[in-house]
Design a protein around this motif. Structure first.
Motif, PDB file in Angstrom:
ATOM      1  N   GLY A  15      -0.205  43.606  47.474  1.00 29.21           N
ATOM      2  CA  GLY A  15      -1.372  43.427  46.619  1.00 29.21           C
ATOM      3  C   GLY A  15      -1.382  42.078  45.913  1.00 29.21           C
ATOM      4  O   GLY A  15      -0.379  41.366  45.883  1.00 29.21           O
ATOM      5  N   THR A  16      -2.547  41.753  45.344  1.00 31.97           N
ATOM      6  CA  THR A  16      -2.712  40.535  44.548  1.00 31.97           C
ATOM      7  C   THR A  16      -3.050  40.941  43.129  1.00 31.97           C
ATOM      8  O   THR A  16      -4.046  41.613  42.886  1.00 31.97           O
ATOM      9  CB  THR A  16      -3.843  39.649  45.116  1.00 31.97           C
ATOM     10  N   ALA A  17      -2.225  40.549  42.196  1.00 33.58           N
ATOM     11  CA  ALA A  17      -2.405  40.946  40.797  1.00 33.58           C
ATOM     12  C   ALA A  17      -3.710  40.382  40.238  1.00 33.58           C
ATOM     13  O   ALA A  17      -4.076  39.242  40.507  1.00 33.58           O
ATOM     14  CB  ALA A  17      -1.221  40.463  39.961  1.00 33.58           C
ATOM     15  N   VAL A  18      -4.407  41.204  39.426  1.00 27.80           N
ATOM     16  CA  VAL A  18      -5.666  40.763  38.824  1.00 27.80           C
ATOM     17  C   VAL A  18      -5.424  39.574  37.900  1.00 27.80           C
ATOM     18  O   VAL A  18      -6.274  38.686  37.777  1.00 27.80           O
ATOM     19  CB  VAL A  18      -6.332  41.934  38.052  1.00 27.80           C
ATOM     20  N   GLY A  19      -4.249  39.524  37.290  1.00 28.80           N
ATOM     21  CA  GLY A  19      -3.926  38.399  36.420  1.00 28.80           C
ATOM     22  C   GLY A  19      -3.774  37.097  37.180  1.00 28.80           C
ATOM     23  O   GLY A  19      -3.921  36.020  36.619  1.00 28.80           O
ATOM     24  N   VAL A  20      -3.466  37.195  38.470  1.00 27.13           N
ATOM     25  CA  VAL A  20      -3.353  36.017  39.335  1.00 27.13           C
ATOM     26  C   VAL A  20      -4.713  35.668  39.916  1.00 27.13           C
ATOM     27  O   VAL A  20      -5.164  34.520  39.851  1.00 27.13           O
ATOM     28  CB  VAL A  20      -2.343  36.269  40.472  1.00 27.13           C
ATOM     29  N   LYS A  21      -5.371  36.678  40.453  1.00 28.93           N
ATOM     30  CA  LYS A  21      -6.645  36.479  41.150  1.00 28.93           C
ATOM     31  C   LYS A  21      -7.768  36.051  40.216  1.00 28.93           C
ATOM     32  O   LYS A  21      -8.564  35.164  40.538  1.00 28.93           O
ATOM     33  CB  LYS A  21      -7.028  37.771  41.868  1.00 28.93           C
ATOM     34  N   THR A  22      -7.841  36.668  39.038  1.00 25.15           N
ATOM     35  CA  THR A  22      -8.960  36.435  38.132  1.00 25.15           C
ATOM     36  C   THR A  22      -8.659  35.431  37.026  1.00 25.15           C
ATOM     37  O   THR A  22      -9.523  34.656  36.629  1.00 25.15           O
ATOM     38  CB  THR A  22      -9.404  37.768  37.493  1.00 25.15           C
ATOM     39  N   PHE A  23      -7.425  35.438  36.529  1.00 27.53           N
ATOM     40  CA  PHE A  23      -7.117  34.627  35.351  1.00 27.53           C
ATOM     41  C   PHE A  23      -6.137  33.486  35.626  1.00 27.53           C
ATOM     42  O   PHE A  23      -5.673  32.837  34.700  1.00 27.53           O
ATOM     43  CB  PHE A  23      -6.577  35.529  34.240  1.00 27.53           C
ATOM     44  N   GLY A  24      -5.806  33.261  36.896  1.00 28.34           N
ATOM     45  CA  GLY A  24      -4.984  32.101  37.242  1.00 28.34           C
ATOM     46  C   GLY A  24      -3.525  32.198  36.880  1.00 28.34           C
ATOM     47  O   GLY A  24      -2.836  31.178  36.797  1.00 28.34           O
ATOM     48  N   GLY A  25      -3.015  33.427  36.671  1.00 27.91           N
ATOM     49  CA  GLY A  25      -1.614  33.598  36.348  1.00 27.91           C
ATOM     50  C   GLY A  25      -0.709  33.409  37.554  1.00 27.91           C
ATOM     51  O   GLY A  25      -1.177  33.162  38.668  1.00 27.91           O
ATOM     52  N   ILE A  26       0.591  33.527  37.332  1.00 31.67           N
ATOM     53  CA  ILE A  26       1.580  33.382  38.401  1.00 31.67           C
ATOM     54  C   ILE A  26       2.412  34.653  38.470  1.00 31.67           C
ATOM     55  O   ILE A  26       2.911  35.135  37.449  1.00 31.67           O
ATOM     56  CB  ILE A  26       2.507  32.181  38.133  1.00 31.67           C
ATOM     57  N   LEU A  27       2.562  35.202  39.680  1.00 35.70           N
ATOM     58  CA  LEU A  27       3.395  36.385  39.877  1.00 35.70           C
ATOM     59  C   LEU A  27       4.837  35.934  40.096  1.00 35.70           C
ATOM     60  O   LEU A  27       5.121  35.175  41.010  1.00 35.70           O
ATOM     61  CB  LEU A  27       2.918  37.194  41.087  1.00 35.70           C
ATOM     62  N   GLU A  28       5.733  36.398  39.258  1.00 36.70           N
ATOM     63  CA  GLU A  28       7.152  36.059  39.388  1.00 36.70           C
ATOM     64  C   GLU A  28       7.931  37.311  39.772  1.00 36.70           C
ATOM     65  O   GLU A  28       7.793  38.354  39.134  1.00 36.70           O
ATOM     66  CB  GLU A  28       7.696  35.491  38.067  1.00 36.70           C
ATOM     67  N   GLN A  29       8.729  37.206  40.848  1.00 38.41           N
ATOM     68  CA  GLN A  29       9.577  38.320  41.262  1.00 38.41           C
ATOM     69  C   GLN A  29      11.005  38.007  40.843  1.00 38.41           C
ATOM     70  O   GLN A  29      11.578  36.981  41.211  1.00 38.41           O
ATOM     71  CB  GLN A  29       9.502  38.538  42.775  1.00 38.41           C
ATOM     72  N   HIS A  30      11.586  38.909  40.051  1.00 37.52           N
ATOM     73  CA  HIS A  30      12.913  38.690  39.493  1.00 37.52           C
ATOM     74  C   HIS A  30      14.007  39.414  40.288  1.00 37.52           C
ATOM     75  O   HIS A  30      15.152  38.976  40.290  1.00 37.52           O
ATOM     76  CB  HIS A  30      12.945  39.160  38.044  1.00 37.52           C
ATOM     77  N   LEU A  31      13.642  40.504  40.944  1.00 32.53           N
ATOM     78  CA  LEU A  31      14.608  41.257  41.747  1.00 32.53           C
ATOM     79  C   LEU A  31      14.049  41.453  43.147  1.00 32.53           C
ATOM     80  O   LEU A  31      12.872  41.793  43.310  1.00 32.53           O
ATOM     81  CB  LEU A  31      14.894  42.635  41.123  1.00 32.53           C
TER      82      LEU A  31
END
Length: 221
Positions: free
Chosen positions: A109-125
């Motif tokens: 999936g694509t996070a709404v915070g990335v798609k709509t608000f220009g955020g960055i998805l960070e994977q830690h594990l």
């Protein structure tokens, strides 16, 4: 439960020179051990081993002199310069035995915070440590991040797997959506400008107050 067949040969010459020649021939040294058996020094085809590792299978059917041994990968060593595999350890297991292993974490999936608000998805594990019967090792777990907004995150406690104990701390962050660095800097700049304007207005008010006070003093004289 999926298994992967790996063929291995008993290695009798353990001298350093023999090991180097074996690696040059496309083989990799290995050790198989089980609490009811003596450890066995082995050699495996490097390309076959790499294919097995890419399969993400956790239970290996290790064939040693035509005899099958159920086992899991317990250790892997890499050359620090070439990053080539130089040694592996296999531990024999019973399918009903409790084992601790790492399983992959898949993100969809694509996070709404990335798609709509220009955020960055960070994977830690990228892996989850679990404990379960060897016959019940999951192939992996999946997270759907579609609903994550700016500032949202998912921890290891999100996962619920039947008959499987999660060893990874439940509070450990797996993924999160953060504001991009540029956006943070822009917000700080706007904040600083606002503070400067407020200070400027305050200075003007103080100046006007001073002038009014001086005028009033002159009038009284």
């Amino acid at each position: 439960m999926a298994e992967y067949i790996l063929n291995a040969e008993i290695r009798t010459d353990l001298q350093k020179g023999a090991t180097k020649r074996m690696r040059r021939a496309g083989m990799v040294p290995a050790v198989y051990y089980h609490h009811t058996e003596k450890p066995a020094s082995l050699s495996l085809n490097l390309d076959e081993l790499k294919t097995a590792l890419r399969s993400s299978i956790h239970i290996y059917d290790l064939k040693i002199n035509q005899k099958s041994h159920k086992c899991i990968l317990r250790g892997i060593q890499f050359n620090p310069i070439t990053e080539e595999i130089i040694h592996v350890d296999f531990m024999g297991v019973s399918l009903e035995e409790m084992v601790t292993v790492n399983i992959p974490i898949h993100v969809t999936g694509t996070a709404v915070g990335v798609k709509t608000f220009g955020g960055i998805l960070e994977q830690h594990l990228w892996e989850l440590t679990v404990k379960c019967k060897a016959s019940q090792i999951p192939d992996g777990v999946t997270i759907d991040v579609t609903e994550l907004n700016l500032g949202d995150s998912i921890s290891a406690g999100y996962f619920k797997i039947e008959d499987v104990e999660i060893i990874t701390p439940l509070t450990a962050s797996v993924v999160s959506v953060v504001k991009p660095t540029g956006l943070k800097a822009e917000e700080e700049e706007v904040k600083e400008e606002g503070e400067e304007e407020a200070e400027g207005e305050e200075t003007e008010e103080a100046k006007e107050g001073k002038e009014t006070k001086e005028s009033k003093g002159k009038a009284e004289k």
